[in-house]
Scaffold this active site. Structure first.
Site, PDB file in Angstrom:
ATOM      1  N   HIS A 155       0.827  -1.224   0.000  1.00  0.00           N
ATOM      2  CA  HIS A 155       0.000   0.000   0.000  1.00  0.00           C
ATOM      3  C   HIS A 155       0.853   1.263   0.000  1.00  0.00           C
ATOM      4  CE1 HIS A 155      -3.288  -2.751   1.294  1.00  0.00           C
ATOM      5  NE2 HIS A 155      -2.325  -3.268   2.032  1.00  0.00           N
ATOM      6  N   SER A 276      14.019  22.397 -15.619  1.00  0.00           N
ATOM      7  CA  SER A 276      12.769  23.136 -15.766  1.00  0.00           C
ATOM      8  C   SER A 276      13.055  24.458 -16.459  1.00  0.00           C
ATOM      9  CB  SER A 276      12.163  23.382 -14.377  1.00  0.00           C
ATOM     10  OG  SER A 276      11.320  24.522 -14.418  1.00  0.00           O
ATOM     11  N   LYS A 282      15.429  22.663 -10.396  1.00  0.00           N
ATOM     12  CA  LYS A 282      14.757  21.394 -10.665  1.00  0.00           C
ATOM     13  C   LYS A 282      15.619  20.399 -11.427  1.00  0.00           C
ATOM     14  CE  LYS A 282      10.538  20.857 -10.730  1.00  0.00           C
ATOM     15  NZ  LYS A 282       9.672  19.984  -9.966  1.00  0.00           N
TER      16      LYS A 282
END
Ligand code: ARG
Length: 455
Positions: A155, A276, A282
């Site tokens: 999960h 980016s 980034k």
């Protein structure tokens, strides 16, 4: 006017030519088409269906045409409909009358099925090699970090500690099954349709076994109607490709999550990351994202072809021409994805300290504590309850298991003794020592098996 239109009074409408031509995409099959024609011409001469001298002219002409195409000196005219007509028309231009004898005892229907099967055999081999390259990268990664532990998840919640090598070898297994599927679909692809004619067989004393040997096919087809009209071998490849992309997209997803600041488990090499246009800091995992994204495209091609084939009456129908573009795109997408991912995985930087920190703070040894109580005589259900309360206590106190005193442990069960401190990440991992488990000994064995299967 095209040479198959002698029964018509006028040429095809311009839009019809545009609508029906497959030349812009099936020109990709020119090598297979020419190889098939050379084998067919040899067989026709051997069986005295055409003169040997004509066959020699045909073969010489075909070899020259292949060079013209390879060198970019071939004029592809859309009114030629497809690669088969284009090559044949050029052959007639080059060698005259004899060129018209090549299509004896053959139809474009068995010709295109043959070309496609030859192409698929090569593609299967190439896909297998690319899958193997990715597996090799994963095995290298596993071997390099053989002692690194991290949380295993269910999960996406931390569950139990596992070895990183065990984790990457899970992907090795997925890609191994993809390879098995491909080698299985090769058996059904490796069958020669040529000699089926348009649909019913041919009225000449041909030698189909000879052609099969010339072209390296393992067998000849048993039913002419089936041979010219089924493309199930393409569906099988697309299904195997879709599964391989699905596996790739799972690896992609984890690579994206793991390389994010919140996990920080891995760092993608600069050569496999993008920046980016606005945020200078980034470093984005676009390669992994595209692998995940392109999966949808390959699924689409599988559904597309299944839908095209559904309800087609025997034998050949022009719908079948729609088999190629999706297939070619799926092949290109899968092969490039596999190659890029192999490079990306080979250069991944692993951050073992981040993984270990996550193991420590996530109560990953809770199951081991329950198992400990079971070994001291407690039932598993009661042990589960005790450790659940222990975890809740730790969470309230802001403590990890190793930070608890033996007195604290005993408040929850008198069965706890000082040997509870012998439960560590390593002892937990090594206790999963049954076949297929994450114990170091088992993973070392699995790694050795994987390596020898790649050798
Ligand atoms: N371009 C066709 C295809 O890809 C070749 C076979 C054409 N046969 C025909 N009867 N029109 O399927």
């Amino acid at each position: 006017m095209s040479h198959v239109r002698s029964r018509f009074d006028k040429p095809a409408d311009e839009l019809v030519i545009k609508y029906t031509t497959s030349l812009p995409f099936d020109s990709r099959l020119y090598r297979e088409d020419i190889r098939g024609s050379v084998a067919h011409a040899r067989m026709l001469a051997k069986q005295s269906i055409i003169e040997s001298a004509d066959a020699l002219d045909i073969i010489k002409g075909l070899v020259e045409i292949e060079l013209e195409i390879t060198d970019g000196n071939f004029a592809f005219k859309p009114e030629m409909e497809d690669i088969h007509m284009a090559v044949e028309a050029r052959l007639k231009e080059k060698i005259g009358e004899a060129g018209g004898r090549l299509h004896t005892a053959r139809s474009r229907n068995d010709q295109v099925a043959t070309d496609l099967r030859m192409y698929m055999k090569d593609v299967i081999a190439e896909t297998d090699a690319s899958l193997k390259e990715l597996q090799t990268a994963l095995v290298e990664l596993a071997e390099k970090h053989i002692d690194v532990a991290l949380p295993g998840y269910t999960h996406l919640q931390p569950a139990q500690p596992v070895l990183l090598a065990h984790h990457y070898l899970a992907y090795f297994e997925m890609f191994q099954r993809d390879r098995e599927r491909l080698s299985d679909c090769l058996k059904r692809t490796d069958v020669l349709p040529l000699g089926s004619g348009a649909l019913a067989g041919v009225a000449y004393d041909t030698d189909r076994e000879f052609v099969a040997r010339e072209l390296g096919f393992a067998a000849i087809s048993r039913n002419s109607l089936d041979a010219v009209s089924d493309r199930d071998f393409v569906v099988e490849y697309l299904a195997a490709a879709a599964l391989a992309m699905m596996h790739l997209s799972r690896l992609a997803e984890e690579t994206i999550i793991w390389s994010g600041a919140e996990f920080g488990f891995i760092e993608i090499d600069d050569a496999y990351a993008t920046g980016s246009s606005i945020m200078p800091q980034k470093k984005n995992p676009d390669v992994a994202e595209l692998g995940r994204g392109k999966t949808g495209r390959v699924y689409g091609h599988l559904m597309g072809l299944l839908t095209t084939l559904k309800g087609l009456p025997l034998a050949y129908n022009r719908d079948l021409q729609e088999d190629k573009e999706g297939l070619f795109d799926a092949v290109d997408t899968l092969l490039l994805s596999l190659k890029v991912f192999a490079g990306m995985m080979r250069t991944i930087k692993v951050r073992p300290e981040k993984m270990l920190r996550s193991v420590d703070k996530s109560y990953l040894l809770a199951t081991d504590l329950a198992d400990y109580l079971v070994k001291k005589g407690e039932s598993f259900r009661n042990a589960h309850g005790v450790v659940g309360r222990l975890v809740s206590h730790c969470a309230k106190e802001g403590k990890t298991f190793p930070e608890l005193s033996i007195e604290e442990y005993r408040e929850f069960s008198p069965l706890f003794g000082s040997d509870v401190f012998e439960i560590t990440v390593t002892s937990s991992i090594d206790s999963k020592n049954n076949p297929g488990g994450t114990a170091r000994r088992r993973v070392a064995e699995a790694l050795a098996t994987a390596k020898s299967s790649l050798a």
